[in-house]
Design a protein around this motif. Structure first.
Motif, short mmCIF file in Angstrom:
data_model
loop_
_atom_site.label_atom_id
_atom_site.label_comp_id
_atom_site.label_asym_id
_atom_site.label_seq_id
_atom_site.Cartn_x
_atom_site.Cartn_y
_atom_site.Cartn_z
N ALA A 3 0.81 -1.22 0.00
CA ALA A 3 0.00 0.00 0.00
C ALA A 3 0.85 1.26 0.00
CB ALA A 3 -0.94 0.00 1.21
N ASP A 4 2.02 1.23 0.63
CA ASP A 4 2.86 2.44 0.71
C ASP A 4 3.94 2.49 -0.37
OD1 ASP A 4 3.90 0.22 2.23
OD2 ASP A 4 5.50 1.55 2.87
N GLN A 5 3.89 1.57 -1.32
CA GLN A 5 4.88 1.51 -2.38
C GLN A 5 4.33 2.20 -3.63
OE1 GLN A 5 5.48 -2.38 -4.09
NE2 GLN A 5 7.68 -2.03 -4.20
N SER A 6 5.15 3.01 -4.27
CA SER A 6 4.70 3.69 -5.48
C SER A 6 4.73 2.74 -6.66
CB SER A 6 5.61 4.90 -5.77
OG SER A 6 6.85 4.46 -6.27
N GLU A 7 3.99 3.09 -7.67
CA GLU A 7 3.97 2.31 -8.91
C GLU A 7 5.36 2.30 -9.54
OE1 GLU A 7 1.43 0.58 -10.01
OE2 GLU A 7 -0.17 1.36 -8.75
N ALA A 8 6.05 3.44 -9.48
CA ALA A 8 7.39 3.53 -10.06
C ALA A 8 8.36 2.58 -9.35
CB ALA A 8 7.90 4.97 -10.00
N THR A 9 8.25 2.49 -8.04
CA THR A 9 9.08 1.57 -7.28
C THR A 9 8.76 0.14 -7.67
OG1 THR A 9 9.27 3.11 -5.43
CG2 THR A 9 9.73 0.81 -4.95
N LEU A 11 7.72 -0.87 -10.52
CA LEU A 11 8.31 -1.09 -11.85
C LEU A 11 9.80 -1.40 -11.73
CD1 LEU A 11 8.16 -1.10 -14.93
CD2 LEU A 11 8.44 1.39 -14.87
N LEU A 12 10.51 -0.64 -10.94
CA LEU A 12 11.95 -0.87 -10.77
C LEU A 12 12.22 -2.22 -10.10
CD1 LEU A 12 13.04 2.73 -9.76
CD2 LEU A 12 13.40 1.59 -11.97
N GLU A 13 11.39 -2.58 -9.14
CA GLU A 13 11.55 -3.87 -8.49
C GLU A 13 11.24 -5.02 -9.45
OE1 GLU A 13 9.27 -3.78 -4.87
OE2 GLU A 13 10.77 -2.53 -3.86
N HIS A 14 10.30 -4.79 -10.34
CA HIS A 14 9.99 -5.79 -11.37
C HIS A 14 11.22 -6.01 -12.25
CE1 HIS A 14 7.77 -8.11 -14.30
NE2 HIS A 14 8.06 -7.24 -15.25
N GLY A 15 11.88 -4.93 -12.64
CA GLY A 15 13.10 -5.04 -13.44
C GLY A 15 14.18 -5.81 -12.72
N GLU A 16 14.34 -5.55 -11.44
CA GLU A 16 15.32 -6.27 -10.62
C GLU A 16 14.97 -7.76 -10.56
OE1 GLU A 16 18.59 -6.75 -7.92
OE2 GLU A 16 18.05 -5.06 -9.19
N SER A 17 13.70 -8.05 -10.43
CA SER A 17 13.24 -9.44 -10.39
C SER A 17 13.52 -10.17 -11.70
CB SER A 17 11.75 -9.47 -10.06
OG SER A 17 11.25 -10.77 -10.12
N VAL A 18 13.28 -9.49 -12.81
CA VAL A 18 13.55 -10.08 -14.13
C VAL A 18 15.05 -10.34 -14.27
CG1 VAL A 18 13.52 -9.64 -16.62
CG2 VAL A 18 11.49 -9.14 -15.24
N ALA A 19 15.87 -9.40 -13.86
CA ALA A 19 17.33 -9.59 -13.94
C ALA A 19 17.75 -10.80 -13.11
CB ALA A 19 18.06 -8.33 -13.46
N GLU A 20 17.22 -10.93 -11.90
CA GLU A 20 17.54 -12.07 -11.05
C GLU A 20 17.12 -13.38 -11.71
OE1 GLU A 20 15.79 -11.59 -7.19
OE2 GLU A 20 16.91 -9.74 -6.80
N ARG A 50 17.96 -1.49 -14.55
CA ARG A 50 17.69 -0.16 -13.97
C ARG A 50 17.72 0.93 -15.02
NH1 ARG A 50 20.94 -2.19 -9.88
NH2 ARG A 50 22.73 -1.10 -10.73
N ARG A 51 18.71 0.87 -15.90
CA ARG A 51 18.84 1.91 -16.91
C ARG A 51 17.67 1.89 -17.90
NH1 ARG A 51 24.51 3.52 -19.20
NH2 ARG A 51 24.75 3.65 -16.95
N ALA A 57 10.04 4.73 -15.29
CA ALA A 57 9.71 4.90 -13.87
C ALA A 57 9.50 6.37 -13.54
CB ALA A 57 10.80 4.30 -12.99
N LEU A 58 10.33 7.25 -14.10
CA LEU A 58 10.15 8.69 -13.87
C LEU A 58 8.80 9.16 -14.42
CD1 LEU A 58 13.66 10.17 -14.73
CD2 LEU A 58 12.65 9.82 -12.46
N ARG A 59 8.47 8.71 -15.61
CA ARG A 59 7.20 9.11 -16.22
C ARG A 59 6.01 8.54 -15.46
NH1 ARG A 59 7.90 10.48 -22.30
NH2 ARG A 59 10.09 11.05 -22.32
#
Length: 81
Positions: A3-9, A11-20, A50-51, A57-59
């Motif tokens: 609930a306290d996590q932003s959509e942008a966060t 998205l970035l965590e999803h990218g990290e998960s895919v990399a893993e 991340r890149r 994520a910014l948008r």
């Protein structure tokens, strides 16, 4: 996403998960790599994720702040969040 996590966060965590996931799926292919080389490959994969997701994520964060739920939903759909 919590609930306290932003959509942008999310998205970035999803990218990290895919990399893993990709690193884990390909680990057997790198039997000959040294520990230092494995660390470099890991860092490269995470940095690339991340890149690639930085600008989206910014948008997405801007859309959240503006209350643009259509764009937020579209982005979630496009990235499978």
């Amino acid at each position: 996403m919590t609930a306290d996590q932003s959509e942008a966060t999310a998205l970035l965590e999803h990218g990290e998960s895919v990399a893993e996931e990709v690193l884990a799926q390909n680990a057997r292919r790198w039997d000959g790599l040294s520990a230092a080389d494995r660390t470099r490959v890991d860092a490269l994969a995470r940095s690339l994720a991340r890149r690639l997701l930085h600008e989206p994520a910014l948008r997405l964060a801007a859309a959240e702040r503006a209350g643009d739920q259509t764009r937020v939903r579209l982005t979630r759909d496009l990235f499978g969040l």
